[in-house]
Design a protein around this motif. Structure first.
Motif, PDB file in Angstrom:
ATOM      1  N   PRO A 209       0.598  -0.984   0.276  1.00  0.00           N
ATOM      2  CA  PRO A 209      -0.211   0.769  -0.450  1.00  0.00           C
ATOM      3  C   PRO A 209       0.568   1.057  -0.011  1.00  0.00           C
ATOM      4  N   GLY A 210       1.995   1.052   0.318  1.00  0.00           N
ATOM      5  CA  GLY A 210       2.827   2.036   0.417  1.00  0.00           C
ATOM      6  C   GLY A 210       3.598   2.507  -1.078  1.00  0.00           C
ATOM      7  N   ARG A 211       3.812   1.764  -1.495  1.00  0.00           N
ATOM      8  CA  ARG A 211       4.207   1.684  -2.725  1.00  0.00           C
ATOM      9  C   ARG A 211       5.761   1.823  -2.909  1.00  0.00           C
ATOM     10  N   LYS A 212       6.433   1.372  -2.554  1.00  0.00           N
ATOM     11  CA  LYS A 212       7.484   0.986  -2.158  1.00  0.00           C
ATOM     12  C   LYS A 212       8.160   0.384  -3.226  1.00  0.00           C
ATOM     13  N   VAL A 213       9.658   1.231  -3.848  1.00  0.00           N
ATOM     14  CA  VAL A 213      10.017   1.404  -5.059  1.00  0.00           C
ATOM     15  C   VAL A 213      11.216  -0.071  -5.185  1.00  0.00           C
ATOM     16  N   LEU A 214      10.914  -1.391  -6.038  1.00  0.00           N
ATOM     17  CA  LEU A 214      11.434  -2.779  -5.289  1.00  0.00           C
ATOM     18  C   LEU A 214      12.830  -2.603  -6.082  1.00  0.00           C
ATOM     19  N   PRO A 215      14.096  -3.248  -5.466  1.00  0.00           N
ATOM     20  CA  PRO A 215      15.326  -3.009  -6.794  1.00  0.00           C
ATOM     21  C   PRO A 215      15.315  -4.161  -7.829  1.00  0.00           C
ATOM     22  N   PRO A 216      15.780  -4.018  -8.714  1.00  0.00           N
ATOM     23  CA  PRO A 216      15.380  -5.238 -10.280  1.00  0.00           C
ATOM     24  C   PRO A 216      15.900  -6.457  -9.578  1.00  0.00           C
ATOM     25  N   THR A 217      14.245  -7.025  -9.647  1.00  0.00           N
ATOM     26  CA  THR A 217      14.290  -8.792  -9.168  1.00  0.00           C
ATOM     27  C   THR A 217      15.621  -9.391 -10.146  1.00  0.00           C
ATOM     28  N   LYS A 218      15.663 -10.595  -8.905  1.00  0.00           N
ATOM     29  CA  LYS A 218      16.924 -11.477  -9.196  1.00  0.00           C
ATOM     30  C   LYS A 218      16.279 -12.603 -10.291  1.00  0.00           C
ATOM     31  N   GLU A 219      17.362 -13.398 -10.365  1.00  0.00           N
ATOM     32  CA  GLU A 219      17.199 -14.040 -11.729  1.00  0.00           C
ATOM     33  C   GLU A 219      15.824 -15.275 -11.017  1.00  0.00           C
ATOM     34  N   GLY A 220      15.693 -15.848 -10.036  1.00  0.00           N
ATOM     35  CA  GLY A 220      14.727 -16.118  -9.959  1.00  0.00           C
ATOM     36  C   GLY A 220      13.239 -16.167 -10.206  1.00  0.00           C
ATOM     37  N   GLN A 221      12.947 -14.842 -10.738  1.00  0.00           N
ATOM     38  CA  GLN A 221      11.911 -14.162 -10.484  1.00  0.00           C
ATOM     39  C   GLN A 221      11.526 -13.834 -11.056  1.00  0.00           C
ATOM     40  N   ALA A 222      11.689 -14.650 -12.042  1.00  0.00           N
ATOM     41  CA  ALA A 222      10.921 -14.447 -13.406  1.00  0.00           C
ATOM     42  C   ALA A 222       9.699 -13.886 -13.673  1.00  0.00           C
ATOM     43  N   ASP A 223       8.593 -14.149 -12.774  1.00  0.00           N
ATOM     44  CA  ASP A 223       7.311 -13.611 -13.344  1.00  0.00           C
ATOM     45  C   ASP A 223       7.202 -12.179 -12.513  1.00  0.00           C
ATOM     46  N   ARG A 224       8.147 -11.263 -11.485  1.00  0.00           N
ATOM     47  CA  ARG A 224       8.040 -10.887 -11.154  1.00  0.00           C
ATOM     48  C   ARG A 224       8.472  -9.192 -12.314  1.00  0.00           C
ATOM     49  N   ARG A 225       9.073  -9.714 -13.228  1.00  0.00           N
ATOM     50  CA  ARG A 225       9.639  -8.785 -14.325  1.00  0.00           C
ATOM     51  C   ARG A 225       8.575  -8.164 -15.285  1.00  0.00           C
ATOM     52  N   CYS A 226       8.495  -7.037 -15.311  1.00  0.00           N
ATOM     53  CA  CYS A 226       8.578  -5.868 -16.433  1.00  0.00           C
ATOM     54  C   CYS A 226       8.181  -6.741 -17.517  1.00  0.00           C
ATOM     55  N   THR A 227       9.350  -7.691 -17.765  1.00  0.00           N
ATOM     56  CA  THR A 227       9.890  -7.968 -19.077  1.00  0.00           C
ATOM     57  C   THR A 227       8.618  -9.479 -18.828  1.00  0.00           C
ATOM     58  N   THR A 228       7.986  -9.795 -18.460  1.00  0.00           N
ATOM     59  CA  THR A 228       6.686 -10.870 -18.117  1.00  0.00           C
ATOM     60  C   THR A 228       5.900 -10.816 -18.834  1.00  0.00           C
ATOM     61  N   TYR A 229       5.942  -9.011 -19.316  1.00  0.00           N
ATOM     62  CA  TYR A 229       4.041  -8.196 -19.757  1.00  0.00           C
ATOM     63  C   TYR A 229       5.039  -8.397 -21.922  1.00  0.00           C
ATOM     64  N   ARG A 230       5.889  -9.379 -22.226  1.00  0.00           N
ATOM     65  CA  ARG A 230       5.859  -9.127 -23.623  1.00  0.00           C
ATOM     66  C   ARG A 230       4.590  -9.834 -24.483  1.00  0.00           C
ATOM     67  N   TRP A 231       4.539 -10.195 -23.520  1.00  0.00           N
ATOM     68  CA  TRP A 231       3.284 -10.463 -24.455  1.00  0.00           C
ATOM     69  C   TRP A 231       1.611 -11.078 -23.214  1.00  0.00           C
ATOM     70  N   CYS A 232       0.185 -10.599 -23.718  1.00  0.00           N
ATOM     71  CA  CYS A 232      -0.905 -10.364 -23.206  1.00  0.00           C
ATOM     72  C   CYS A 232      -2.074 -10.735 -23.696  1.00  0.00           C
ATOM     73  N   SER A 233      -2.317 -11.498 -23.090  1.00  0.00           N
ATOM     74  CA  SER A 233      -4.162 -11.790 -23.545  1.00  0.00           C
ATOM     75  C   SER A 233      -5.230 -11.582 -22.128  1.00  0.00           C
ATOM     76  N   TRP A 234      -6.259 -10.891 -23.175  1.00  0.00           N
ATOM     77  CA  TRP A 234      -7.059 -10.588 -21.795  1.00  0.00           C
ATOM     78  C   TRP A 234      -8.345 -11.633 -22.063  1.00  0.00           C
ATOM     79  N   GLU A 235      -8.860 -12.348 -20.490  1.00  0.00           N
ATOM     80  CA  GLU A 235     -10.369 -13.189 -20.632  1.00  0.00           C
ATOM     81  C   GLU A 235     -11.517 -12.590 -20.542  1.00  0.00           C
ATOM     82  N   THR A 236     -11.935 -12.903 -21.799  1.00  0.00           N
ATOM     83  CA  THR A 236     -13.565 -11.610 -21.934  1.00  0.00           C
ATOM     84  C   THR A 236     -14.503 -11.953 -21.480  1.00  0.00           C
ATOM     85  N   GLY A 237     -14.209 -12.928 -20.385  1.00  0.00           N
ATOM     86  CA  GLY A 237     -15.762 -13.101 -19.279  1.00  0.00           C
ATOM     87  C   GLY A 237     -15.143 -12.801 -17.699  1.00  0.00           C
TER      88      GLY A 237
END
Length: 372
Positions: A209-237
């Motif tokens: 809730p305090g919107r603390k800026v985090l350091p760059p993610t480590k190697e084992g935390q791939a889904d916490r990186r912005c590069t995870t959003y290179r491709w996106c799909s939205w559920e219509t439901g």
């Protein structure tokens, strides 16, 4: 839901500077609505969670969710407090998630008994919680999409429409995080743009809730990186919480742009399963994905010393429009109303209000008198 079928051109015509001559030829009124956020119609996501479903209040009461946001009036802070509650009360277990049905009640009951879950469970719960407070949220999947082994994973998150910002933002309950640029929370497509531009160098990950800026993610935390959003799909439901036990839809929306057409989204070493299936809905219209809940478009016609204002919006669980003249109080109003004008600057403001009491972005109309 109060809806309107408007093209982008029609909306643009409603947001312009329009002079109206005085009947005596001695002056004119000038209408200004051009500073308002544009309204984009909901063309792809046909349903919304229902205020009238008993599951809405059952969820809030069973888990004491109203206490989580008690006393907080800032909309974004309320959303982040609800996300934080989910992240605090659900344990992450990607490898061995607790076997439960895909429903917010079942997941939360198991979580409060110590169960562990992966990202899909977190997004189901967060979708239910945010919509139960009247915040329009939806579920989506994303991934780096790379063909190399171990680099084509997948992550499930939510987007929520923030009225105070007039935009969508990604919100990840699994890690209690979202992404920002220059202090502004980003949508999935905005993150995607930054990643394809320069790897997301200007994007930061913020937590809690305090919107603390985090350091760059480590190697084992791939889904916490912005590069995870290179491709996106939205559920219509978007009503799978209150329509339960109906199954969740498998239909996905993807943006059909040059990036989509030039590349391939790889997931687990293979092209995404939705390619070449009836479940993939491609659209070239970015605004159809980033449609604008609760945003008003107006058509203003001046007749003598009177203005006729017609309002339209796509407001899930619509209750009423409200109007404020000058610095006066907000009052309920109809979607079409006649307003008396004085030969000076006339200022009016409008907003949509849902059955949850959530108010949309303010739409302003100024009608100024210009003497000869």
């Amino acid at each position: 839901m109060r809806t309107a079928l408007l093209t982008s051109a029609a909306v643009a015509l409603m947001c312009c500077v329009t002079p109206a001559a005085d009947s005596q030829g001695a002056g004119r009124f000038v209408v200004r609505t051009d500073k308002n956020p544009p309204m984009h119609s909901n063309e792809l996501f046909p349903a919304c969670e229902s205020f009238h479903s008993p599951r809405v209040m059952q969820l809030r009461e069973r888990y004491g969710l109203d206490k989580v946001v008690a006393g907080e009036t800032d909309e974004l802070k309320r959303i982040l407090l609800l996300r934080h509650w989910i992240a605090t009360n659900m344990r992450i277990d990607d490898a061995n998630p607790t076997p439960v049905r895909e429903d917010a009640f079942a997941i939360l009951d198991a979580a409060l008994k110590g169960g562990g879950f992966h990202c899909a469970h977190f997004r189901i719960v967060q979708h239910a919680v945010l919509n139960s407070f009247g915040y329009v949220a939806r579920t989506l999947g994303c991934g780096p999409g790379l063909p190399e082994k171990g680099k084509g994973g997948h992550h499930g998150v939510n987007e929520v429409w923030v009225n105070a910002l007039g935009k969508w933002m990604i919100i990840d309950a699994k890690y209690d995080t979202h992404f920002e640029k220059d202090g502004v929370p980003l949508s999935a497509l905005e993150i995607r743009d930054e990643v394809w531009k320069d790897g997301g160098q200007s994007v930061v990950l913020v937590e809690g809730p305090g919107r603390k800026v985090l350091p760059p993610t480590k190697e084992g935390q791939a889904d916490r990186r912005c590069t995870t959003y290179r491709w996106c799909s939205w559920e219509t439901g978007t009503n799978h919480f209150t329509s339960c036990p109906a199954p969740m839809t498998s239909t996905l929306v993807m943006l059909d742009d040059p990036i989509f057409r030039a590349g391939t989204w790889y997931r687990d070493g293979r092209p995404h399963w939705a390619y070449e299936t009836p479940y993939l809905v491609k659209t070239t219209q970015r605004d159809w994905i980033e449609w604008t809940p609760n945003v008003i478009a107006s058509k203003v016609t001046v007749e003598g010393e009177r203005a006729v204002v017609a309002l339209q919006s796509f407001t899930p669980n619509f209750r009423t429009y409200q109007m404020r003249a000058g610095d006066g109080a907000w009052k309920d109003c109809e979607d079409t109303l006649a307003l008396a004008l004085e030969k000076r600057l006339n200022r009016f403001a409008f907003r949509a209000v849902s059955l949850f009491g959530v108010t949309g972005p303010v739409h302003r109309v100024e009608i100024d008198w210009q003497a000869p």
